[in-house]
Design an enzyme around this catalytic site. Structure first.
Site, PDB file in Angstrom:
ATOM      1  N   HIS A 121       0.814  -1.226   0.000  1.00  0.00           N
ATOM      2  CA  HIS A 121       0.000   0.000   0.000  1.00  0.00           C
ATOM      3  C   HIS A 121       0.841   1.267   0.000  1.00  0.00           C
ATOM      4  CE1 HIS A 121      -3.079  -2.878   1.007  1.00  0.00           C
ATOM      5  NE2 HIS A 121      -3.991  -1.949   0.775  1.00  0.00           N
ATOM      6  N   TYR A 124      -2.079   5.008  -0.538  1.00  0.00           N
ATOM      7  CA  TYR A 124      -2.363   5.236  -1.969  1.00  0.00           C
ATOM      8  C   TYR A 124      -1.974   6.666  -2.372  1.00  0.00           C
ATOM      9  CZ  TYR A 124      -5.388   1.141  -1.245  1.00  0.00           C
ATOM     10  OH  TYR A 124      -5.894  -0.083  -0.908  1.00  0.00           O
TER      11      TYR A 124
END
Ligand code: ZN
Length: 449
Positions: free
Chosen positions: A101, A166
């Site tokens: 991530h 993100y």
């Protein structure tokens, strides 16, 4: 130095025509087609590279989930790096699986300093109170090169929220930097922070997509609205955002996501608009998203988020990955679906012929002609190929495979910002039997080192 989008047909042809004339992974004369062989997991995402003053700078997730960077000098055809640009808090605990991530995003400011943000998966309570969401792991970290255009030494700038994941940088034509991310784990707002001083300071996070508790069910008494989003440079100083809706359930959490949405952020006016030019009010809730920004209601169909690109008229085209839920945490294999705005309505193209499970980039040549550069598996063979539509997305045919390798999975970045024809996209290969590799690909195929 002005930002230029890759939207020129000639540039595209210059990129793909040599590419489709046959390229192999063959190694010769002590050169390799890859520039690094230490990527980890799924190492690239979104905006991972930028061309600036004769050099293409690229970043990827390397050993221990740290951020790595390399630079290709076009005139001398030489590589510098890779160097480690920053150390992630994730990836050090061997009892955890690779997180993926906190993959790095890169941007170059108007003074030539290189910025990378990486390492976040929502942060932890030890980092303080998260006012815009919940926690999971890691820490969003911002590093900058100590000298302009020099990737050999880096320092941390403690000027962004640690609760990001993100992370995606976008630079405007006027030099303003925008950092988009989710402000925490699943139950967190989507936010941006803006810098008008080349990344030395950032505004406080601004929520643009709201997470909030919504009506639960017997099986899942607690449900939150949540969002997955892709951000790209639009026309002028616009950011275009395509996104989907995550039904964030508890206690029976899964990867359920639906629908396709689109909106535009005019950063000059500091206003958000839907595709018809209707003004939106921040932060956008599920209700406002449904009433003003919906591209398509996928019903029971689960979706993964694709990308948005503009055609020559400035109309958006969107990709979405859609399929039945097959009882798996994140749903089953999905078909790539192409959408476009016709001037008056959203059209869901038939998108016939595209391989199941494919994902990748898209370029709109004209309103009828659409190219997709896709990565997917054909049985046990990983493939990266150009697929072409000449009927506005009704059907696509494989134009040419440009890489095919048994046992490999390929990841694609977004197109490199301000790319030169010979260095358009980062391709990362993961093979169960060999080390991973990272490639820089363009009109002459793989850039060797
Ligand atoms: Zn969730």
């Amino acid at each position: 130095m002005k930002y230029k989008q890759l939207k020129n047909y000639k540039t595209f042809l210059a990129f793909f025509i040599p590419m489709i004339c046959g390229i192999t992974f063959a190694k010769s004369n002590n050169t390799t087609n890859y520039f690094a062989q230490n990527p980890l997991g799924n190492p690239v995402t979104g905006n991972s590279g930028e061309y600036y003053n004769g050099v293409t700078y690229v970043t990827y997730q390397g050993p221990l989930e740290d951020a790595y960077v390399a630079a290709y000098h076009h005139e001398t055809k030489t590589w510098v790096g890779p160097f480690k640009a920053g150390t992630s808090l994730m990836g050090k605990d061997t009892s955890r699986k690779i997180d993926n991530h906190g993959k790095p995003t890169l941007v170059i400011d108007e003074k030539g300093y290189i910025h990378i943000v990486f390492g976040g998966h929502g942060g932890t309570p030890e980092l303080g109170k998260n006012p815009l969401g919940n926690y999971h792991y890691g820490k969003q970290i911002h590093v900058v090169s100590k000298k302009p255009l020099d990737i050999s030494s880096w320092e941390v700038l403690d000027n962004i929220s640690p609760f990001g994941t993100y992370s995606q940088f976008i630079k405007m034509d006027n030099g303003d930097l925008y950092l988009f991310y989710r402000h925490g784990a699943h139950r967190s707002d989507r936010v941006y922070q803006k810098s008008v001083d080349n990344g030395r300071t950032f505004s406080a996070p601004v929520s643009y997509l709201k997470t909030k508790q919504t009506k639960g069910t017997k099986e899942n008494p607690i449900i939150h609205d949540s969002w997955y989003a892709h951000h790209a440079k639009g026309q002028n100083n616009d950011v275009i955002v395509s996104y989907n809706y995550h039904v964030c359930k508890g206690p029976n959490h899964d990867g359920e996501r639906h629908n396709v949405y689109y909106m535009r952020f005019d950063t000059d006016a500091n206003e958000w608009y839907n595709v018809k030019g209707g003004k939106l009010t921040l932060p956008i809730t599920k209700e406002q998203a449904d009433s003003s920004t919906l591209v398509y209601n996928t019903g029971d169909m689960w979706t993964h988020n694709g990308i948005a690109r503009l055609d020559t008229k400035g109309n958006p085209h969107i990709t979405s990955y859609e399929g039945e839920h097959e009882g798996k945490t994140h749903g089953g294999a999905k078909s790539i679906i192409h959408y476009y705005w016709s001037d008056t309505e959203w059209v869901r193209s038939k998108s016939k012929g595209l391989p199941i499970g494919a994902s990748g980039e898209m370029q709109i040549i004209s309103s009828n002609e659409i190219n997709m550069l896709l990565s997917y598996k054909e049985g046990n063979v990983g493939e990266v190929a150009l697929w072409k539509s000449t009927d506005r997305g009704e059907s696509f045919i494989k134009n040419k495979i440009f890489n095919s390798e048994k046992g490999s999975n390929f990841d694609l970045s977004n197109f490199i910002i301000n790319a030169k024809p010979e260095a358009q996209i980062i391709v990362a290969a993961k093979n169960n039997k060999a080390n991973g590799k990272v490639y820089l690909v363009g009109k002459n195929g793989f850039i060797k080192r």
